[in-house]
Design a protein around this motif. Structure first.
Motif, PDB file in Angstrom:
ATOM      1  N   ASP A 187      -5.151  -8.693  -0.117  1.00  0.00           N
ATOM      2  CA  ASP A 187      -5.842  -7.329  -0.251  1.00  0.00           C
ATOM      3  C   ASP A 187      -5.547  -6.499   1.007  1.00  0.00           C
ATOM      4  O   ASP A 187      -6.054  -5.332   1.060  1.00  0.00           O
ATOM      5  CB  ASP A 187      -7.236  -7.398  -0.354  1.00  0.00           C
ATOM      6  N   ARG A 188      -4.456  -6.790   1.853  1.00  0.00           N
ATOM      7  CA  ARG A 188      -4.253  -6.021   3.039  1.00  0.00           C
ATOM      8  C   ARG A 188      -3.820  -4.606   2.804  1.00  0.00           C
ATOM      9  O   ARG A 188      -4.305  -3.582   3.510  1.00  0.00           O
ATOM     10  CB  ARG A 188      -3.037  -6.772   3.906  1.00  0.00           C
ATOM     11  N   MET A 189      -2.993  -4.328   1.844  1.00  0.00           N
ATOM     12  CA  MET A 189      -2.826  -3.055   1.321  1.00  0.00           C
ATOM     13  C   MET A 189      -3.829  -2.136   0.956  1.00  0.00           C
ATOM     14  O   MET A 189      -4.070  -1.092   1.080  1.00  0.00           O
ATOM     15  CB  MET A 189      -1.782  -2.785   0.504  1.00  0.00           C
ATOM     16  N   ASP A 190      -4.921  -2.687   0.394  1.00  0.00           N
ATOM     17  CA  ASP A 190      -6.135  -2.137   0.061  1.00  0.00           C
ATOM     18  C   ASP A 190      -6.833  -1.420   1.202  1.00  0.00           C
ATOM     19  O   ASP A 190      -7.200  -0.310   1.207  1.00  0.00           O
ATOM     20  CB  ASP A 190      -7.312  -3.096  -0.539  1.00  0.00           C
ATOM     21  N   HIS A 195      -7.924   3.438   4.292  1.00  0.00           N
ATOM     22  CA  HIS A 195      -8.037   3.920   5.806  1.00  0.00           C
ATOM     23  C   HIS A 195      -7.331   5.379   5.942  1.00  0.00           C
ATOM     24  O   HIS A 195      -7.738   6.263   6.671  1.00  0.00           O
ATOM     25  CB  HIS A 195      -7.847   2.639   6.896  1.00  0.00           C
ATOM     26  N   ILE A 196      -5.991   5.121   5.544  1.00  0.00           N
ATOM     27  CA  ILE A 196      -5.079   6.424   5.637  1.00  0.00           C
ATOM     28  C   ILE A 196      -5.626   7.534   4.795  1.00  0.00           C
ATOM     29  O   ILE A 196      -5.975   8.723   5.359  1.00  0.00           O
ATOM     30  CB  ILE A 196      -3.603   6.236   5.095  1.00  0.00           C
ATOM     31  N   PHE A 197      -6.147   7.404   3.599  1.00  0.00           N
ATOM     32  CA  PHE A 197      -6.705   8.236   2.758  1.00  0.00           C
ATOM     33  C   PHE A 197      -7.886   8.887   3.261  1.00  0.00           C
ATOM     34  O   PHE A 197      -8.055  10.242   3.093  1.00  0.00           O
ATOM     35  CB  PHE A 197      -7.061   7.737   1.233  1.00  0.00           C
ATOM     36  N   ASN A 198      -8.579   8.119   4.076  1.00  0.00           N
ATOM     37  CA  ASN A 198     -10.219   8.538   4.546  1.00  0.00           C
ATOM     38  C   ASN A 198     -10.153   9.369   5.743  1.00  0.00           C
ATOM     39  O   ASN A 198     -10.999   9.996   6.399  1.00  0.00           O
ATOM     40  CB  ASN A 198     -11.237   7.559   4.530  1.00  0.00           C
ATOM     41  N   VAL A 209      -4.145   0.319  13.063  1.00  0.00           N
ATOM     42  CA  VAL A 209      -4.048  -0.106  11.558  1.00  0.00           C
ATOM     43  C   VAL A 209      -3.618  -1.569  11.415  1.00  0.00           C
ATOM     44  O   VAL A 209      -3.882  -2.427  10.792  1.00  0.00           O
ATOM     45  CB  VAL A 209      -3.190   0.883  10.803  1.00  0.00           C
ATOM     46  N   SER A 210      -2.459  -1.922  12.214  1.00  0.00           N
ATOM     47  CA  SER A 210      -1.908  -3.520  12.238  1.00  0.00           C
ATOM     48  C   SER A 210      -2.984  -4.258  12.468  1.00  0.00           C
ATOM     49  O   SER A 210      -3.063  -5.429  12.190  1.00  0.00           O
ATOM     50  CB  SER A 210      -0.708  -3.412  13.180  1.00  0.00           C
ATOM     51  N   GLN A 218       5.439  -4.880  14.769  1.00  0.00           N
ATOM     52  CA  GLN A 218       6.678  -5.175  14.152  1.00  0.00           C
ATOM     53  C   GLN A 218       6.359  -5.631  12.853  1.00  0.00           C
ATOM     54  O   GLN A 218       7.252  -5.190  11.910  1.00  0.00           O
ATOM     55  CB  GLN A 218       7.721  -5.898  15.031  1.00  0.00           C
ATOM     56  N   SER A 219       5.526  -6.640  12.691  1.00  0.00           N
ATOM     57  CA  SER A 219       5.545  -7.226  11.390  1.00  0.00           C
ATOM     58  C   SER A 219       4.791  -6.170  10.339  1.00  0.00           C
ATOM     59  O   SER A 219       5.132  -6.324   9.396  1.00  0.00           O
ATOM     60  CB  SER A 219       4.755  -8.664  11.645  1.00  0.00           C
ATOM     61  N   PHE A 220       3.948  -5.472  10.955  1.00  0.00           N
ATOM     62  CA  PHE A 220       3.074  -4.664  10.093  1.00  0.00           C
ATOM     63  C   PHE A 220       4.083  -3.582   9.547  1.00  0.00           C
ATOM     64  O   PHE A 220       4.108  -3.208   8.439  1.00  0.00           O
ATOM     65  CB  PHE A 220       2.033  -4.166  10.938  1.00  0.00           C
ATOM     66  N   CYS A 221       5.078  -3.011  10.276  1.00  0.00           N
ATOM     67  CA  CYS A 221       5.899  -2.170   9.795  1.00  0.00           C
ATOM     68  C   CYS A 221       6.895  -2.364   8.716  1.00  0.00           C
ATOM     69  O   CYS A 221       7.385  -2.032   7.803  1.00  0.00           O
ATOM     70  CB  CYS A 221       6.747  -1.627  11.161  1.00  0.00           C
ATOM     71  N   ARG A 222       7.323  -4.031   9.125  1.00  0.00           N
ATOM     72  CA  ARG A 222       8.323  -4.427   7.899  1.00  0.00           C
ATOM     73  C   ARG A 222       7.501  -4.515   6.745  1.00  0.00           C
ATOM     74  O   ARG A 222       7.843  -4.354   5.597  1.00  0.00           O
ATOM     75  CB  ARG A 222       8.711  -5.766   8.365  1.00  0.00           C
ATOM     76  N   TYR A 223       6.211  -5.125   6.971  1.00  0.00           N
ATOM     77  CA  TYR A 223       5.349  -5.313   5.706  1.00  0.00           C
ATOM     78  C   TYR A 223       5.252  -4.168   4.769  1.00  0.00           C
ATOM     79  O   TYR A 223       5.314  -4.131   3.794  1.00  0.00           O
ATOM     80  CB  TYR A 223       4.132  -6.067   6.129  1.00  0.00           C
ATOM     81  N   PHE A 224       4.838  -3.183   5.732  1.00  0.00           N
ATOM     82  CA  PHE A 224       4.363  -1.692   4.940  1.00  0.00           C
ATOM     83  C   PHE A 224       5.496  -1.134   4.370  1.00  0.00           C
ATOM     84  O   PHE A 224       5.540  -0.737   3.125  1.00  0.00           O
ATOM     85  CB  PHE A 224       3.729  -0.807   6.116  1.00  0.00           C
TER      86      PHE A 224
END
Length: 299
Positions: A187-190, A195-198, A209-210, A218-224
């Motif tokens: 559920d990480r993308m939830d 958070h971005i929309f709000n 955010v990460s 670095q891991s977050f950027c790849r994941y996103f």
């Protein structure tokens, strides 16, 4: 925010089509996808709409077709979530229909190539305008209120005929977009998307955010990027530009305030990203919208 698979038509109308009316304080669905195509008409509400790789603001009178298995969500602005149960601010009328089952039925009566081509194109998802928009939303509301089966079938047929013939639409997703989400995602993308929309109107720090999902930068950027097919900065700025487009349609809004009201830290940065995503400057975009509105009133 991972998209979850949804079963929409199971046990309804022989699993071919159905309608749904939402009338509540806010839209509450998760980011999800399903085999059925979906035509969604927003009667009342506003916020951010994400469909595939398309991110835009939405408001009342928004008419969208989402193709089969394309992830999507309509997320209201944060003030909607503090409304009481008696304050129904979000209303929509939606038609779900299964394209393969419809083609199988209609093929017994003749050639279905035109409709099949349209269903294939619908995977790019569409925003309707002009006379098509007026016709479809009128038939959609009638269909949602109708109980007679034969009348419902007749209305559905009229809608499909208009859709397969019209040219009054804008495609929303990129030509190369594919649904890369996997059910094993958590559920990480939830957490990230909400958070971005709000908070897009404020400065959003990548580090913050990460940390929310316990990743390093670095891991977050790849994941996103693997999930959204966009960098984090591109995604946030596209949300901001989408909101800017909504503000530009308001006649009394002062364009000079636009950059800062949408979360950009400079006017030059805002203009750069607006031109990148929309192909026009903010003033050109507003002029184009106002001129098209005048033509619409003269039809």
């Amino acid at each position: 925010m991972k998209p979850v698979p949804a079963k929409i038509l199971e046990g309804k109308e022989n699993d071919v089509f159905d309608t749904k009316i939402v009338n509540s304080p806010y839209f509450s669905t998760l980011f999800h996808f399903h085999e059925e195509c979906q035509i969604n008409y927003v009667v009342k509400s506003e916020g951010t709409r994400m469909i595939g790789d398309s991110i835009e603001s939405f408001s009342q009178d928004d008419l969208i077709l989402v193709g089969s298995n394309i992830p999507h969500v309509w997320h209201n602005r944060k003030e909607y979530f503090i409304a009481t149960e008696n304050e129904n601010q979000a209303k929509s009328v939606t038609l779900f229909f299964h394209p393969d089952k419809i083609l199988k039925i209609i093929s017994q009566f003749g050639n279905v190539k035109t409709l099949a081509d349209f269903f294939q194109l619908s995977k790019r998802c569409m925003r309707f305008r002009g006379k098509t928009k007026l016709q479809i939303k009128t038939l959609l509301i009638q269909l949602a209120d109708e109980v007679d089966v034969l009348t419902r079938l007749n209305l559905l047929t009229k809608i499909l005929q208009i859709l397969s013939e019209t040219k009054e639409y804008d495609l929303l997703t990129g030509a190369g977009y594919t649904n890369t989400y996997q059910l094993k995602d958590n559920d990480r993308m939830d957490i990230i998307l909400k958070h971005i929309f709000n908070n897009f109107a404020k400065e959003i720090h990548l580090e913050d955010v990460s940390e929310m999902i316990y990743m390093n930068k670095q891991s977050f950027c790849r994941y996103f990027k693997s999930r959204t097919q966009k960098t984090f900065v591109e995604f946030v700025n596209e949300v901001r530009v989408g909101h800017a487009c909504k503000l530009l349609t308001q006649e009394d809004y002062r364009v000079n305030n636009l950059a800062y009201d949408c979360g950009f830290n400079s006017l030059s940065n805002f203009n750069k990203f607006f031109k990148k995503f929309k192909g026009l400057t903010p003033r050109e975009y507003r002029g184009k919208y106002m001129s098209s509105s005048v033509r619409g009133h003269n039809l």
